[in-house]
Every structure is written in structure tokens, then in C-alpha cells.
Design a protein around this motif. Structure first.
Motif, mmCIF file in Angstrom:
data_model
loop_
_atom_site.group_PDB
_atom_site.id
_atom_site.type_symbol
_atom_site.label_atom_id
_atom_site.label_comp_id
_atom_site.label_asym_id
_atom_site.label_seq_id
_atom_site.Cartn_x
_atom_site.Cartn_y
_atom_site.Cartn_z
ATOM 1 N N ASP A 105 13.337 6.301 -1.929
ATOM 2 C CA ASP A 105 12.054 5.915 -1.429
ATOM 3 C C ASP A 105 11.631 4.470 -1.786
ATOM 4 O OD1 ASP A 105 9.315 5.142 -0.827
ATOM 5 O OD2 ASP A 105 8.326 6.462 -2.554
ATOM 6 N N LYS A 155 8.231 -1.360 -2.378
ATOM 7 C CA LYS A 155 7.992 -1.157 -4.003
ATOM 8 C C LYS A 155 8.510 -2.472 -4.738
ATOM 9 C CE LYS A 155 8.191 3.980 -4.306
ATOM 10 N NZ LYS A 155 6.743 3.986 -4.873
ATOM 11 N N ASN A 174 13.095 6.718 2.888
ATOM 12 C CA ASN A 174 12.133 5.796 3.332
ATOM 13 C C ASN A 174 12.588 4.336 3.379
ATOM 14 O OD1 ASN A 174 9.479 4.948 4.211
ATOM 15 N ND2 ASN A 174 8.485 4.957 2.138
ATOM 16 N N ASP A 233 4.538 3.592 1.930
ATOM 17 C CA ASP A 233 4.808 3.944 0.704
ATOM 18 C C ASP A 233 3.976 5.493 0.299
ATOM 19 O OD1 ASP A 233 6.277 4.212 -1.754
ATOM 20 O OD2 ASP A 233 5.192 2.654 -2.804
ATOM 21 N N ALA A 234 3.186 5.852 1.050
ATOM 22 C CA ALA A 234 2.490 7.113 0.915
ATOM 23 C C ALA A 234 3.160 8.002 1.892
ATOM 24 C CB ALA A 234 1.103 7.006 0.901
ATOM 25 N N GLU A 235 4.652 8.170 1.861
ATOM 26 C CA GLU A 235 5.498 8.685 2.995
ATOM 27 C C GLU A 235 5.659 10.041 2.557
ATOM 28 O OE1 GLU A 235 6.699 7.449 0.315
ATOM 29 O OE2 GLU A 235 7.966 8.919 -0.467
HETATM 30 MN MN MN Z 1 6.468 6.144 -1.589
#
Ligand code: MN
Ligand code: BES
Ligand code: ZN
Length: 501
Positions: free
Chosen positions: A278, A285, A328, A355-357
Motif C-alpha cells: 500500500d 504515503k 495499491n 489511500d483509503a483503498e
Molecule cells: Mn491505504
């Protein structure tokens, strides 16, 4: 490592290399466990003599190794401090067992006779035995695939655990099965992101299915998912060159009254977040500790490990396990903040933060699993950093649309020393997910990130009893996967079988 039961009640005659016994301390006075007392008698009071010197305080995990004590067959006796007898519990068994394992590994001892479960009440004996196996296996675990110089294998080969009642063997077998499940989970999660891709998870799942005659597997490719309308899942996997996979395993262990296979019995569904790395996607991030985002498939690994434990125990239950595996990444094909996608359920989602995957891959998996008409659905996911803020690395979060289910998960976790704590859900939190243009935003405004994430999933789980485990804080600690929540889920399923029998 071999784990066996030892039903000998006279530890002085045990013919292992080392006998491990418990000493308690109650108000500064040392209390010998039954096994320690027998050794003391056999040695004509030698153990008490040594303890009377006052050096050993029997604090939790304090240790004292004795050699060649007359009257005792084993050449070594290891005294392990366990603190106050009335505070002795499963957590202390774990701690003291791990300490014991570390001490033994530094020696040339090949086998031990272990009485550390002594001191737990009679009804706690089975779980104490299970916990001992888990604790030793946990401590002995290592992944050495990537070291060019391998460490020497420990000389310890066999652990004999004291247990006499009829449940002892079942408890031991459960400990072994859960430990093997945890090992699979830890290996998968510890492998780096360039090895453990969605394809690798599918291959690992395939191997597991091959090794059990009553485990079936099916893997949905991106083209299959496109046909099914899984626009939410695909919006995540699209950014990566690694193809996303939806891996479905079925375990048929349920039997009818006559003991015949009952494939029709409603399954319990286990759904895992399998983001093999991620980066955050376009909502990239920050760099610090980003390596740890290889663990973002911990939910999927945990569910596969739980399946392995169940198959090993041949639990009388049907399971369907769905692993939502994707990477991701930011790329020219990746979702952009503000993109709107349509989930399999038809709910449209505004991807406000790429990022809210996790919730984006899970929501389609949770919709898909509905076709198996599960009696219960449990998902596990390293879903929110907010969960670490709330509960740290000790306890995972459980959020559920069913009180009894949440209670059962929490109590299973307490039994096996893999704890969970419930967080609330509800309309007020759900409202935080409002989107200007779509049915739902993929992030919530105004705090409570773990809860709003669960509320997002809750929009896709209305047709069944469902619980969500946020394992962001517990799936790994430091740089090492823990194998959680395999113990919690395995115990939950064991309890479920026992309750419905
Ligand atoms: Mn994430
Ligand atoms: N995989 C992360 C959550 C995570 C972060 C787990 C750190 C363990 C350690 C997840 O995909 C994520 O990035 N969540 C975001 C959600 C936010 C954008 C609403 C988070 O928690 O910051
Ligand atoms: Zn993630």
C-alpha cells in the motif's frame, strides 16, 4: 518441533533433558507448584534449600537452571517464576513459555518436560496446553529465506507438555493446528512486496487447497471481476502492473447427524484485505516506515492461516474464505482523488483519498460473498492507522452489526490471549461518509477513522450477520508479522462448533 503430551505425574522420573516447573510468589513467600514439590521430595529437599537462599524471587519469567540434582532423573531442572498464584492466567503462561523457549534455545537441550500449565484451574487446563504450544511456536518462528547465512537450527526438538484429562490431547492438537496456521500467516505477511504479490497469495492458496481433499479454490481474474461489476476493487488494482485477484476457498468440514459430509450447511465466511503493498496510490504515503505496508495483506494472510488451522483440525463446519488481493500503486492508470467508481452492489463511491483503498477492495468482496448465503461474515483488515491510535498494538478492534457475534469474538479472543475490543457504529458516524456527488465517500470527515471505515463496509453487509476486525495494530509489531488474528478466529470457530453440537 514436536509437541507431545506427558501424562507422567512424577516429574522426578521424567527422562527428558530438562524438567521445567513453576514457582509462585505469594506475599514474598515462595510457593512450589505440585511438580516442583515432587521434585523437592525426590531430591530430599534440595529445591527448597536452594530457594531458601532467597536469590530467586519467582517474579514473572524469572528463571533458575539447576544441574544434576540428586534423586531427579533429568540432568537439568528449570525453575520458572510465575508471580502470584491467584493472578496466574493465560497471558502469563504465554509470557513464561516464551521466556522458557528463549532460555532453552541457548542450551544443547534436545527435549523438555514442561509443567508450566500447572497452576491454572482444572477447566483452564486445556486452553493452558493450547497456549503453551502457541507460545513456544511463536518464539521459535523465523523466516530465513532471504539470509545467505542461515542460523543454526535450535537443538530443541521435542516439547512434552503435562496433561492428564481427556481434553488434553484435543487441546494439544488445537495448539499445533493454530500454530501452523499462524506460521502460514506470518510467512505470507513477512515476505516482501516484490515476492508476495496477489499472484503469490493465489499460488499459496492453491497449494493449501491441494493439500486438503475438502478444500476447493477458485480465483477470479480482473476480467472476471469486470464482468461481475466490481468497479470498486478494480479501481485499486488498476494502478498496478500486478494483476489483482479475488481468491475464493471453500472448506467443507460440516457433517450431518449421521456423520456424512454436509455440503449444504450454511458456511461461515471469512473475508480478508490482501493489499500486498500500500503506497497510498496518488494520495501517496510519506516515506517513513512505508516498508511496513507490505503487511497490508495481513487480513488475507490471517484468513488463509485460519483456514489452514481449521482444515488441520478438520473442524465440523463449512467455511468460505475470500481474499481480496491487489497492490495499491500510483501510476498513469491509478485512481485520482475525486474519481467516482461503481461497486458491485451498485453503490457509487467518490474516491476522495486513494489511500483509503482497503475498504474499496473489501466492499466488492463482501458483496460477492453474499452469494454463498453465509450464516456469519467476518472480515479482517489492516484498515486504519486510527486503530493504532485507539488501541495500540495490543488489542484489535471489532465492529459489528450483531451484539452476540461481537461478544463471541471478544470472548474467544480472551480465551486464547488474542484480544479484541468493540468500538461502536451508528447513523451519526455513517453520516460522516457523505459525498457531494456519489452515494458514499471513501473517507469520513471529523474523526473516528476506524469507525467510519467500518461504517463504509457496513453499507455492503446489511444482508447478513457481520463483524469487522481492524488488525492494523496487531497483525505485525516492529518489523515482524504476529500471526494474529488466527488464534482469535480459530478459537471462535472451535467455540462455534462446540455450541452448535
Ligand atoms: Mn491505504
Ligand atoms: N493500510 C492502511 C492502514 C494502516 C496504516 C495500517 C498504518 C497500519 C499502519 C490503510 O489503507 C490506510 O492507508 N488508511 C488510511 C485511511 C485514511 C486515508 C482515511 C489511514 O489510516 O491513514
Ligand atoms: Zn491499506
Amino acid at each position: 518441533m514436536k509437541y507431545r503430551l506427558n501424562s507422567n505425574n512424577d516429574p522426578a522420573t521424567d527422562n527428558q533433558d530438562c524438567v521445567v516447573v513453576t514457582i509462585f510468589s505469594d506475599d514474598k513467600k515462595l510457593v512450589l507448584s505440585d511438580a516442583a514439590s515432587s521434585l523437592d521430595k525426590a531430591s530430599n529437599g534440595k529445591i527448597k534449600n536452594i530457594l531458601d537462599k532467597g536469590d530467586f524471587k519467582a517474579e514473572i519469567a524469572e528463571s533458575l537452571m539447576l544441574y544434576d540434582v540428586s534423586g531427579i532423573k533429568a540432568s537439568r531442572v528449570l525453575l520458572m517464576g510465575c508471580g502470584k498464584q491467584n493472578e496466574f492466567d493465560i497471558k502469563i503462561i504465554n509470557k513464561v513459555s516464551q521466556a522458557t523457549s528463549k532460555i532453552i534455545q541457548k542450551t544443547s537441550i534436545k527435549n523438555i518436560s514442561n509443567y508450566l500449565t500447572e497452576g491454572s484451574s482444572k477447566d483452564q487446563q486445556p486452553t493452558a496446553i493450547t497456549q503453551t504450544v502457541i507460545a513456544f511456536a511463536d518464539d521459535l518462528y523465523q523466516l530465513q529465506d532471504y539470509k545467505s547465512k542461515k542460523e543454526d537450527a535450535p537443538s530443541l526438538q521435542e516439547i512434552f507438555i503435562h496433561g492428564i484429562d481427556e481434553d488434553a490431547q484435543t487441546a494439544l492438537d488445537q495448539g499445533i493446528a493454530i500454530s501452523e496456521g499462524m506460521k502460514l500467516t506470518r510467512d505470507l505477511a513477512n515476505h516482501p512486496g516484490n515476492v508476495c504479490t496477489p499472484t503469490y497469495i493465489a499460488e499459496t492458496a492453491n497449494k493449501l487447497a491441494d493439500s486438503y481433499q475438502n478444500v476447493d479454490i477458485e480465483v477470479l481474474e480482473e476480467s472476471d471481476m469486470k464482468k461481475l461489476g466490481m468497479g470498486s476493487f478494480l479501481s485499486v488494482s488498476r494502478g498496478s502492473d500486478e494483476p489483482g485477484k479475488m481468491i475464493i476457498l471453500q472448506y467443507f468440514g460440516a457433517k450431518d447427524e449421521k456423520g456424512a459430509k454436509d455440503k449444504k450447511q450454511q458456511p461461515i465466511a471469512l473475508v480478508g484485505k490482501g493489499v500486498t503493498f500500500d503506497t497510498g496510490g496518488i494520495s501517496l504515503k510519506p516515506g517513513a516506515n512505508m516498508d511496513e505496508m507490505k503487511f497490508d495483506m495481513g487480513g488475507a494472510a490471517g484468513m488463509l492461516g485460519t483456514l489452514k488451522a481449521c482444515a488441520k483440525m478438520q473442524l465440523d463446519i463449512n467455511l468460505v474464505v475470500v481474499l481480496a488481493a491487489a497492490e495499491n500503486m500510483p501510476s498513469a492508470k491509478a485512481s485520482k482523488p475525486g474519481d467516482i467508481v461503481t461497486s458491485m452492489k451498485g453503490i457509487t463511491i467518490e474516491v476522495l483519498n486513494t489511500d483509503a483503498e482497503g475498504r474499496l477492495v473489501l466492499c466488492d468482496a463482501l458483496t460477492y460473498v453474499g452469494k454463498y448465503k453465509p450464516s456469519i461474515v467476518i472480515d479482517a483488515a489492516t484498515l486504519t492507522g486510527a486503530c493504532i491510535v485507539a488501541l495500540g498494538h495490543h488489542i484489535c478492534a471489532v465492529l459489528s452489526n450483531n451484539d452476540a457475534l461481537a461478544d463471541d469474538l471478544i470472548s474467544a479472543g480472551n480465551t486464547i490471549n488474542d484480544r479484541a475490543w468493540r468500538l461502536p457504529m451508528g447513523e451519526d458516524y455513517k453520516k460522516q461518509l457523505k459525498s457531494c456527488f456519489a452515494d458514499l465517500g471513501n473517507i469520513g470527515s471529523g474523526g473516528a477513522g476506524t469507525i467510519t471505515a467500518a461504517c463504509f463496509l457496513g453499507e455492503f453487509t446489511k444482508d447478513y450477520k457481520w463483524a469487522h476486525l481492524d488488525i492494523a495494530g496487531t497483525a505485525w509489531t516492529g518489523k515482524n508479522a504476529t500471526g494474529r488474528p488466527v488464534p482469535l478466529l480459530s478459537q471462535f470457530l472451535i467455540n462455534h462448533v462446540n455450541q452448535t453440537k
